[in-house]
Scaffold this active site. Structure first.
Site, PDB file in Angstrom:
ATOM      1  N   SER A 164      -9.131   7.187   1.860  1.00  0.00           N
ATOM      2  CA  SER A 164      -9.480   6.375   2.176  1.00  0.00           C
ATOM      3  C   SER A 164     -10.509   5.854   1.768  1.00  0.00           C
ATOM      4  O   SER A 164     -11.260   6.482   1.272  1.00  0.00           O
ATOM      5  CB  SER A 164      -9.081   6.079   3.732  1.00  0.00           C
ATOM      6  OG  SER A 164      -9.816   4.834   4.316  1.00  0.00           O
TER       7      SER A 164
ATOM      8  N   TYR B 124     -10.234   7.623  11.856  1.00  0.00           N
ATOM      9  CA  TYR B 124      -9.657   7.628  10.731  1.00  0.00           C
ATOM     10  C   TYR B 124     -10.177   8.080   9.480  1.00  0.00           C
ATOM     11  O   TYR B 124      -9.266   9.001   9.029  1.00  0.00           O
ATOM     12  CB  TYR B 124      -8.963   6.279  10.837  1.00  0.00           C
ATOM     13  CG  TYR B 124      -8.237   5.921   9.625  1.00  0.00           C
ATOM     14  CD1 TYR B 124      -7.326   5.989   9.333  1.00  0.00           C
ATOM     15  CD2 TYR B 124      -9.482   5.017   8.435  1.00  0.00           C
ATOM     16  CE1 TYR B 124      -6.439   5.540   8.018  1.00  0.00           C
ATOM     17  CE2 TYR B 124      -8.702   4.940   7.774  1.00  0.00           C
ATOM     18  CZ  TYR B 124      -7.524   4.881   6.946  1.00  0.00           C
ATOM     19  OH  TYR B 124      -6.955   4.716   5.923  1.00  0.00           O
TER      20      TYR B 124
END
Ligand code: ZN
Length: 662
Positions: free
Chosen positions: A546, A559
């Site tokens: 990410s 996350y």
């Protein structure tokens, strides 16, 4: 028994002689006990008018590359009948030259090349001709005393032709013998060691005669104690666990790929039928004689490997080549010496192919061959054609010519990838990109729609929660069973809980995010490692990371931390596994909006939050471009491919340019 599938109301929808030919060809193709995967052929002779109004007789014969089960009218090659009859009277014609004559005497330039059995069809003086390799017929002809049994069974109904290699020589032999030996009751022809023909004035008659002849063979087998019987249950063996069996299979696949000189798939059948056959005490005697019908040799090679000594098999194959090559009609190039069929008492039947379709065809042929051999054994003793005859077909000049023509292959052909989170978004796009490059793909997802997402032989979709170890292991082993091993692991599945700041972050949410995004991936890496180490090429891992790894955002602590930890885990694996040729790389995408989490509502609300239109929000990066799932998937597939052969431990941003990342 063979079923008669003819239905008048169906047949009526197929106009004209060629239409009827299409219909009854498909009926033959529907029954795998008659023809398998492109085997068999059919024809019809039609009087037509050419451009000048002259009457010409045209043989419409199955074109090469077409399968009877799915054939259409354009699948038949129209060839001038008189020319074929003249050819049949030649003393000699090479098969390459024969193919040239077929191509230059077809009346439609774009039609496929006619079957190499076209001349044989031409010389049979009947309008419709059907040819199959029916299992029941072969179970009788391929026994000691097979010819006597065939004559006893059919009497005057068929002309019996001793084995001659398919191609021009066989056509010439039939042209000479058939008119002399056929009588008023003749409805068919048996080619010993090869197959069965039937004839008729119309499609239905020819088809129904085929069914009749096959069922006479079935009846004969039944009356002689060789009817279709469910095999005895396999003799029990001390059983190793699923994991051990999967690793043994992957090890065999590696050995097969090395012998073949290219990655190969190896599919496994451990059904009771397959295990019973592989555990027969007489396996060595019955399985080491040759294929059921010669053209299977192209798919299966002459003999299966018993057990796991692939190197020994390859050495024996080289000897077989050295022994028979000098007798070939023209210089021949040795094919790779890897086995295509493996019979292992513990693991069962394994079938190798360069892709899933090919491995599946080998498996189907093998299952039919096992049943045929078992019945022939009960009838009086299985007896295949001599090795020299099989070699002649395996090294036939037309097959050798195909080798010279074979072009480049898809970059990931023969390799297997596992993708997590494969039912939607980036994972789904990765499945498509990998399949497009020739890989076989195992797709895991929580969403049960994964099971039926794609109906194709190179995809296996399995519902699976990757936080459940036992279920995930079972899925991994099912994938190995289907394709033979694992070359690529794409860690894509992850969860992204909505914005929660650290001050309000509950332990439970933190743990759940870690369980999916980090712990499950550690487990996958660990459990897939033995398989990646057994990959014929490099083992590869691709982590979908990410943008939050290099540039975290507020409200995404769990996350961002999980993806950062996963990236660090990857970097350690890079160091630990490089010695085994396993390379691991990561992609850090940002703002990929065509995924499940970004519904139009979420998108609109996030855009509004920044005071932007949806379009502005989707392209708020340096390049002002939209990043799509497909962009991530294409890069992921390329990073698994040869272009990144020398790269491990890389982290590639895919975000349209982000001023916090550059
Ligand atoms: Zn044939």
């Amino acid at each position: 028994m063979a079923d008669n599938f003819w239905r008048d109301e169906e047949a009526a929808r197929f106009a004209g002689d060629l239409g009827q030919r299409v219909y009854s060809s498909r009926l033959l193709g529907r029954d795998p006990a008659l023809v398998l995967h492109g085997g068999g052929n059919t024809s019809v002779k039609i009087r037509e008018h050419n451009l000048f109004g002259d009457e010409v007789d045209v043989l419409h014969v199955k074109g090469s590359g077409w399968d009877l089960a799915t054939i259409e009218a354009p699948g038949f090659s129209p060839v001038l009948l008189d020319h074929l009859l003249r050819l049949s009277r030649l003393d000699h014609l090479s098969d390459a030259r024969m193919v040239n004559e077929l191509r230059t005497h077809q009346t439609v330039a774009a039609a496929p090349t006619g079957s190499v059995e076209a001349i044989l069809h031409a010389v049979l003086p009947h309008k419709f001709v059907d040819h199959t390799h029916a299992d029941a017929l072969i179970a009788i002809t391929n026994t000691a005393g097979g010819e006597r049994r065939i004559r006893e069974l059919y009497g005057e109904l068929v002309v019996v032709i001793p084995y001659v290699m398919p191609g021009f020589d066989l056509a010439r032999e039939v042209a000479r013998r058939y008119p002399a030996e056929a009588g008023p009751r003749t409805i068919g022809m048996v080619l010993l060691g090869h197959g069965l023909f039937s004839f008729g004035d119309n499609a239905r008659q020819s088809y129904e005669r085929m069914i009749e002849l096959v069922n006479m063979a079935e009846g004969y087998l039944r009356d002689h104690g060789a009817g279709e019987a469910s095999p005895a249950p396999p003799a029990p063996l001390p059983q190793t666990g699923e994991g051990q069996q999967a690793r043994a299979q992957a090890g065999l696949r590696l050995a097969v790929a090395r012998a073949a000189g290219r990655p190969m798939l190896l599919t496994r059948d451990d059904s009771p039928e397959a295990l019973a056959y592989c555990r027969r005490p007489d396996l060595n005697k019955i399985s080491q004689q040759g294929p059921a019908t010669p053209d299977h040799v192209i798919r299966t090679k002459r003999l299966p490997l018993i057990g796991r000594d692939v190197a020994g098999y390859a050495a024996a194959y080289r000897d077989y080549f050295a022994q028979h090559a000098p007798a070939a009609r023209q210089p021949v190039t040795m094919l790779d010496p890897a086995p295509r069929v493996i019979l292992d008492p513990e693991l069962g039947l394994m079938s190798a192919g360069k892709n899933a379709t090919e491995a599946g065809i080998v498996a189907d042929i093998s299952r039919h061959t096992m049943a045929i051999i078992a019945r022939a054994e009960r009838l009086g003793g299985w007896q295949a054609l001599p090795a020299a005859d099989i070699f002649a077909v395996e090294y036939w000049e037309l097959e050798q010519a195909k080798l010279a023509r074979s072009g480049s292959r898809p970059p990931l052909q023969g390799e297997v990838a596992l993708v997590t989170g494969a039912a939607s978004g980036i994972g789904r796009a990765c499945v498509d990109s990998l399949l497009a490059r020739g890989a076989a793909v195992i797709g895991l997802d929580l969403d049960p729609r994964i099971d039926t997402m794609l109906a194709r032989p190179d995809f296996l979709g399995l519902t699976c929660d990757i936080t459940e170890r036992e279920r995930t292991l079972a899925a991994l082993h099912a994938g190995v069973r289907r394709f033979g091993g694992l070359d690529m692991l794409l860690l894509n599945a992850g969860m992204f809980p909505g914005g929660t700041r650290i001050a309000a972050l509950e332990d439970e949410l933190w743990r759940r995010v870690m369980a999916v995004n980090l712990d499950a991936n550690l487990m996958l890496l660990r459990e897939c490692h033995p398989f990646l180490a057994l990959a014929p090429g490099d083992g590869r891992v691709l982590v979908i990371g990410s943008k939050n790894v290099p540039a975290p955002g507020p409200g995404a602590a769990a996350y961002s931390a999980s993806k950062a930890a996963l990236t660090q885990l990857m970097r350690v694996a890079v160091l630990e596994w490089a010695g085994e040729g396993i390379r691991l790389n990561a992609i850090h995408p940002d703002a990929v909006f065509d995924t499940g989490i970004w519904s139009p509502e979420v998108l609109a609300s996030r855009a509004a939050h920044y005071g932007l239109t949806v379009e502005q929000y989707k392209t708020k990066n340096l390049l002002k471009t939209e990043v799509r799932s497909r962009d991530v998937a294409e890069l992921a597939a390329e990073m698994c491919g040869p272009l990144f052969r020398c790269t491990t431990g890389a982290q590639v941003p895919l975000d349209g340019g982000n001023d916090r990342v550059v």
